[in-house]
Scaffold this motif. Structure first.
Motif, PDB file in Angstrom:
ATOM      1  N   THR A 151     -27.598  14.598 -39.488  1.00  0.00           N
ATOM      2  CA  THR A 151     -27.412  14.478 -40.929  1.00  0.00           C
ATOM      3  C   THR A 151     -28.617  13.755 -41.508  1.00  0.00           C
ATOM      4  OG1 THR A 151     -25.000  14.434 -40.778  1.00  0.00           O
ATOM      5  CG2 THR A 151     -25.990  13.513 -42.767  1.00  0.00           C
ATOM      6  N   ARG A 152     -29.196  14.356 -42.538  1.00  0.00           N
ATOM      7  CA  ARG A 152     -30.333  13.736 -43.232  1.00  0.00           C
ATOM      8  C   ARG A 152     -29.936  13.527 -44.688  1.00  0.00           C
ATOM      9  NH1 ARG A 152     -35.540  14.555 -41.121  1.00  0.00           N
ATOM     10  NH2 ARG A 152     -36.207  13.416 -42.979  1.00  0.00           N
ATOM     11  N   GLU A 188     -37.757  12.376 -53.131  1.00  0.00           N
ATOM     12  CA  GLU A 188     -38.100  12.728 -51.758  1.00  0.00           C
ATOM     13  C   GLU A 188     -38.010  14.243 -51.583  1.00  0.00           C
ATOM     14  OE1 GLU A 188     -36.389   8.632 -49.658  1.00  0.00           O
ATOM     15  OE2 GLU A 188     -35.287  10.532 -49.433  1.00  0.00           O
ATOM     16  N   PRO A 189     -38.831  14.845 -50.696  1.00  0.00           N
ATOM     17  CA  PRO A 189     -38.855  16.301 -50.559  1.00  0.00           C
ATOM     18  C   PRO A 189     -37.669  16.845 -49.756  1.00  0.00           C
ATOM     19  CG  PRO A 189     -40.472  15.310 -49.096  1.00  0.00           C
ATOM     20  CD  PRO A 189     -39.890  14.185 -49.904  1.00  0.00           C
ATOM     21  N   ASP A 235     -36.619  21.287 -42.872  1.00  0.00           N
ATOM     22  CA  ASP A 235     -37.444  21.754 -41.762  1.00  0.00           C
ATOM     23  C   ASP A 235     -37.343  20.833 -40.556  1.00  0.00           C
ATOM     24  OD1 ASP A 235     -38.223  23.882 -43.314  1.00  0.00           O
ATOM     25  OD2 ASP A 235     -40.160  22.999 -43.893  1.00  0.00           O
ATOM     26  N   GLU A 236     -37.355  19.527 -40.793  1.00  0.00           N
ATOM     27  CA  GLU A 236     -37.344  18.578 -39.685  1.00  0.00           C
ATOM     28  C   GLU A 236     -35.965  18.450 -39.037  1.00  0.00           C
ATOM     29  OE1 GLU A 236     -38.857  14.969 -41.298  1.00  0.00           O
ATOM     30  OE2 GLU A 236     -40.955  15.661 -41.327  1.00  0.00           O
ATOM     31  N   ALA A 237     -34.909  18.618 -39.819  1.00  0.00           N
ATOM     32  CA  ALA A 237     -33.557  18.434 -39.277  1.00  0.00           C
ATOM     33  C   ALA A 237     -33.163  19.557 -38.332  1.00  0.00           C
ATOM     34  CB  ALA A 237     -32.560  18.316 -40.417  1.00  0.00           C
ATOM     35  N   VAL A 290     -27.824  18.382 -44.625  1.00  0.00           N
ATOM     36  CA  VAL A 290     -28.782  17.705 -45.497  1.00  0.00           C
ATOM     37  C   VAL A 290     -28.040  17.332 -46.773  1.00  0.00           C
ATOM     38  CG1 VAL A 290     -30.922  17.915 -46.778  1.00  0.00           C
ATOM     39  CG2 VAL A 290     -30.747  18.894 -44.486  1.00  0.00           C
ATOM     40  N   VAL A 291     -27.929  16.042 -47.020  1.00  0.00           N
ATOM     41  CA  VAL A 291     -27.139  15.506 -48.124  1.00  0.00           C
ATOM     42  C   VAL A 291     -28.089  15.046 -49.230  1.00  0.00           C
ATOM     43  CG1 VAL A 291     -25.455  13.779 -48.814  1.00  0.00           C
ATOM     44  CG2 VAL A 291     -25.341  14.788 -46.523  1.00  0.00           C
ATOM     45  N   LEU A 292     -27.913  15.603 -50.417  1.00  0.00           N
ATOM     46  CA  LEU A 292     -28.723  15.214 -51.569  1.00  0.00           C
ATOM     47  C   LEU A 292     -27.932  14.209 -52.399  1.00  0.00           C
ATOM     48  CD1 LEU A 292     -30.016  18.739 -52.704  1.00  0.00           C
ATOM     49  CD2 LEU A 292     -30.952  17.208 -50.949  1.00  0.00           C
TER      50      LEU A 292
END
Length: 338
Positions: free
Chosen positions: A4-5, A11-12, A18-20, A26-28
């Motif tokens: 989880t990111r 932030e981009p 891509d990295e996760a 991916v939580v905004l």
């Protein structure tokens, strides 16, 4: 193991995606992000804090080499792009995507993409555009202000698609099932468009095989569709013929079940090739077929102008039962009561 990111405004998002890697969440956080993104990995969930709280807008660039919207100029940008067979099982949820020159969410040649609880507002061409894909879901979204469809399913011959519980307003087509089959369009509210729901079988040069077969259209509320599309060269629905004031149309469709829909108070504000709240018509003149094998059951079609229904199809090849309407063509059609 999936990760989880969390991404904060400024932030981009693309770097996090891509990295996760595959299967990531991916939580905004709440806020506005000026960026377009391309989801390339399978099983990814992109989620916000809620529609209207997490907002994706153009202005900050996008990923290099991102696939462009089908049949659009290279400078047309979509908010979220999911493209390719390796990018299946993606979820986009709980965020707003606003003001992009292409689609809000664009998915092409993927399986199992889900768009839920999202707002797609003011995206120039489409709200959600699903093309040549299978097993996709669009659920509880609000799609408004697009030149063509709020939610569109295009060239998905075995779609197994679900379009349910959405609100579509201010588009040329609220929900557009374009040469796609095995779709379920249920429980949507489509109002303030040129046409609420359109199922269209039409042959386009250079496109995949078409056809609309074995779909369910049920429990939708289609009302107040009064906009005019197809009349201006660069206006609403510019690529199609003039349409205005239509709730639901089946054009060249086969074996579609239309049950328990409310189609009411749709009135044209401009020229229209369709003349009723509910229309069944042939697409043979543009490479399609006659309507065939459709079942229309227990629909309430009232208060539309100039007619409630227009059944331009062989009645012996359809089934009508328990429908309610006022004025229609033909007036004495079996299976319709006043």
């Amino acid at each position: 193991m999936s990760v989880t990111r969390t991404v904060r405004p400024g932030e981009p998002i693309q770097r996090a995606l891509d990295e996760a890697g595959p299967g990531a969440r991916v939580v905004l956080e709440e806020g506005t992000y000026r960026e377009s993104v391309w989801i390339r990995h399978p099983g990814v969930t992109l989620t916000g804090a809620g529609a209207g709280r997490t907002v994706l807008e153009p202005g900050g660039g996008g990923p290099a080499g991102a696939p462009r919207l089908h049949d659009a100029a290279e400078d047309v940008v979509s908010g979220v792009t999911v493209y390719g067979e390796s990018a299946g099982g993606v979820r986009v949820e709980a965020l707003s995507v606003r003001g992009f020159s292409g689609a809000g969410v664009y998915a092409h040649t993927v399986a199992g993409v889900s768009v839920r609880d999202a707002e797609l507002r003011g995206n120039a061409v489409w709200g959600v555009y699903l093309r040549e894909s299978t097993g996709c879901r669009v659920v509880r979204c609000h799609a408004s202000g697009s030149q063509y469809g709020g939610v569109a399913l295009s060239f998905c011959p075995r779609s197994d698609a679900e379009i349910t519980g959405n609100e579509c307003t201010g588009n040329a087509f609220g929900v557009f099932v374009d040469n796609s089959s095995q779709a379920r369009v249920t429980g949507n509210s489509c109002h303030g468009n040129a046409i609420g729901i359109l199922l269209l079988n039409q042959v386009y040069e250079g496109e995949p095989e078409g056809g609309v077969r074995d779909c369910l259209v049920s429990g939708n509320d289609l009302y107040g569709n009064v906009l005019a599309a197809g009349a201006e060269p660069d206006g609403l629905g510019a690529a199609g013929p003039p349409i205005s004031g239509v709730g639901l149309a089946l054009i060249g469709a086969h074996r579609v079940t239309v049950v328990d829909n409310r189609i009411h108070d749709n009135h044209p504000s401009g020229e229209s090739v369709m003349g009723a709240g509910l229309v069944l018509g042939s697409s043979k003149d543009f490479g399609g077929d006659d309507v065939d094998g459709c079942h229309l059951l227990w629909n309430r079609v009232t208060g539309n102008s100039p007619l409630d229904y227009q059944l331009g199809a062989d009645p012996a090849r359809q089934v009508y039962a328990g429908n309610t309407a006022g004025k229609g063509d033909p007036q004495d059609a079996p299976g319709w009561r006043r």
